[in-house]
Design a protein around this motif. Sequence first.
Motif, mmCIF file in Angstrom:
data_model
loop_
_atom_site.group_PDB
_atom_site.id
_atom_site.type_symbol
_atom_site.label_atom_id
_atom_site.label_comp_id
_atom_site.label_asym_id
_atom_site.label_seq_id
_atom_site.Cartn_x
_atom_site.Cartn_y
_atom_site.Cartn_z
ATOM 1 N N LEU A 80 0.818 -1.215 0.000
ATOM 2 C CA LEU A 80 0.000 0.000 0.000
ATOM 3 C C LEU A 80 0.851 1.264 0.000
ATOM 4 N N GLY A 81 2.150 1.110 0.151
ATOM 5 C CA GLY A 81 3.018 2.262 0.336
ATOM 6 C C GLY A 81 3.087 3.220 -0.823
ATOM 7 N N GLY A 82 2.719 2.790 -2.019
ATOM 8 C CA GLY A 82 2.723 3.705 -3.156
ATOM 9 C C GLY A 82 1.537 4.642 -3.192
ATOM 10 N N ASP A 83 0.571 4.430 -2.327
ATOM 11 C CA ASP A 83 -0.643 5.245 -2.278
ATOM 12 C C ASP A 83 -0.485 6.289 -1.186
ATOM 13 N N PRO A 84 -0.639 7.584 -1.495
ATOM 14 C CA PRO A 84 -0.424 8.616 -0.473
ATOM 15 C C PRO A 84 -1.404 8.568 0.690
ATOM 16 N N ARG A 85 -2.452 7.769 0.559
ATOM 17 C CA ARG A 85 -3.405 7.650 1.664
ATOM 18 C C ARG A 85 -2.870 6.780 2.800
ATOM 19 N N TRP A 86 -1.767 6.065 2.549
ATOM 20 C CA TRP A 86 -1.303 5.081 3.519
ATOM 21 C C TRP A 86 0.155 5.294 3.907
ATOM 22 N N LEU A 87 0.415 5.123 5.188
ATOM 23 C CA LEU A 87 1.776 5.030 5.704
ATOM 24 C C LEU A 87 1.892 3.637 6.321
ATOM 25 N N PRO A 88 2.593 2.707 5.652
ATOM 26 C CA PRO A 88 2.631 1.323 6.125
ATOM 27 C C PRO A 88 3.332 1.184 7.486
ATOM 28 N N VAL A 89 2.705 0.397 8.344
ATOM 29 C CA VAL A 89 3.250 0.086 9.673
ATOM 30 C C VAL A 89 3.408 -1.428 9.765
ATOM 31 N N GLY A 90 4.584 -1.886 10.128
ATOM 32 C CA GLY A 90 4.825 -3.316 10.260
ATOM 33 C C GLY A 90 4.269 -3.872 11.563
ATOM 34 N N THR A 91 4.220 -5.180 11.629
ATOM 35 C CA THR A 91 3.735 -5.893 12.814
ATOM 36 C C THR A 91 4.641 -7.087 13.068
ATOM 37 N N VAL A 92 4.809 -7.452 14.339
ATOM 38 C CA VAL A 92 5.559 -8.660 14.690
ATOM 39 C C VAL A 92 4.737 -9.492 15.663
ATOM 40 N N ASP A 93 5.120 -10.756 15.787
ATOM 41 C CA ASP A 93 4.449 -11.674 16.698
ATOM 42 C C ASP A 93 5.265 -11.767 17.981
ATOM 43 N N LEU A 94 4.743 -11.203 19.056
ATOM 44 C CA LEU A 94 5.460 -11.192 20.327
ATOM 45 C C LEU A 94 5.585 -12.575 20.950
ATOM 46 N N ARG A 95 4.827 -13.547 20.436
ATOM 47 C CA ARG A 95 4.938 -14.928 20.923
ATOM 48 C C ARG A 95 6.155 -15.633 20.343
ATOM 49 N N ASP A 96 6.784 -15.006 19.360
ATOM 50 C CA ASP A 96 7.963 -15.557 18.689
ATOM 51 C C ASP A 96 9.045 -14.490 18.669
ATOM 52 N N PRO A 97 9.704 -14.242 19.796
ATOM 53 C CA PRO A 97 10.635 -13.122 19.866
ATOM 54 C C PRO A 97 11.817 -13.233 18.918
ATOM 55 N N ILE A 98 12.302 -14.448 18.663
ATOM 56 C CA ILE A 98 13.420 -14.592 17.725
ATOM 57 C C ILE A 98 12.970 -14.228 16.316
ATOM 58 N N GLY A 99 11.833 -14.780 15.915
ATOM 59 C CA GLY A 99 11.291 -14.424 14.608
ATOM 60 C C GLY A 99 10.918 -12.957 14.519
ATOM 61 N N ALA A 100 10.448 -12.396 15.633
ATOM 62 C CA ALA A 100 10.092 -10.973 15.641
ATOM 63 C C ALA A 100 11.319 -10.105 15.385
ATOM 64 N N GLY A 101 12.435 -10.465 15.987
ATOM 65 C CA GLY A 101 13.658 -9.702 15.747
ATOM 66 C C GLY A 101 14.067 -9.734 14.289
ATOM 67 N N ARG A 102 13.957 -10.891 13.658
ATOM 68 C CA ARG A 102 14.298 -11.002 12.235
ATOM 69 C C ARG A 102 13.330 -10.184 11.377
ATOM 70 N N GLU A 103 12.050 -10.214 11.741
ATOM 71 C CA GLU A 103 11.071 -9.452 10.963
ATOM 72 C C GLU A 103 11.294 -7.949 11.127
ATOM 73 N N LEU A 104 11.694 -7.518 12.310
ATOM 74 C CA LEU A 104 12.035 -6.106 12.493
ATOM 75 C C LEU A 104 13.175 -5.699 11.576
#
Length: 254
Positions: A80-104
């Motif tokens: 959606l980032g190409g549309d000026p109506r949106w500022l994309p915000v990421g999300t992570v899964d706090l139940r998987d802290p190792i995977g969350a760090g990689r996704e960050l």
Amino acid sequence: MSMEEGAAMAFDAWSLIGDLEVALDVDVLVGAYPDRDGPPGAAESVGGLLAEHRTAAGAVASLRAALFDTRSGNDEVLALGGDPRWLPVGTVDLRDPIGAGRELDRLAGAGVRAVRLFPDEQGVEASFPSVRHVARRASELGLVVLTGGDVRRFWQPFAGLGARVVFLDTHFYHLGDFLVATLDEPGFHTSTRLLNSPDALETVAAEVGAERLLHGTRAPHYEPIVPLLRLATSGLGPDEVAAVAGGNARRLLS
């Protein structure tokens, strides 16, 4: 009282809102909660709802990323980032802290400026090591954190990190706790969504400055007109209202 008399006494919210416009809503979701009835969560319908409420853009996160599949949900939002109506915000899964760090790391590499946390939906407490791990890594990467959860608990994992955080669920009942938590944390901010008491916005502005307030509605899962009306009828000055209505969010998320 007759229905006619009641209708005559009802106020016109839009006449009170006047010409107020919002540059950026910091709390917007796409997708659906599987266990709740609710409005359509497709980007086009949510964008239409924002436009109806005089909102130019939304900082948008994915419920799919929060509840089902982090990577594919984040990719949908990134698209959606190409549309000026949106500022994309990421999300992570706090139940998987190792995977969350990689996704960050992946999100930061893709140019995302903020990450949203869903502790209540993911069944995670503020005291869990995963939350502190994600808070630290997000701060190291320079990401702004938008977090749900009770501010009386969720300020703690971000303390002392120099983190930039927007507490999305600050209730006016808990406003005093937010204010004292900010005293040593210049990066702490709050959404206005639940600050609907007669003096909540004015209290924040007087105690720590209007720059700590960001307009948020949780569209489409909350009624956008409520925080819009409260801001429009507040005792804040015109420059402060403009800052809350998007200027602060643009500064923080740019």
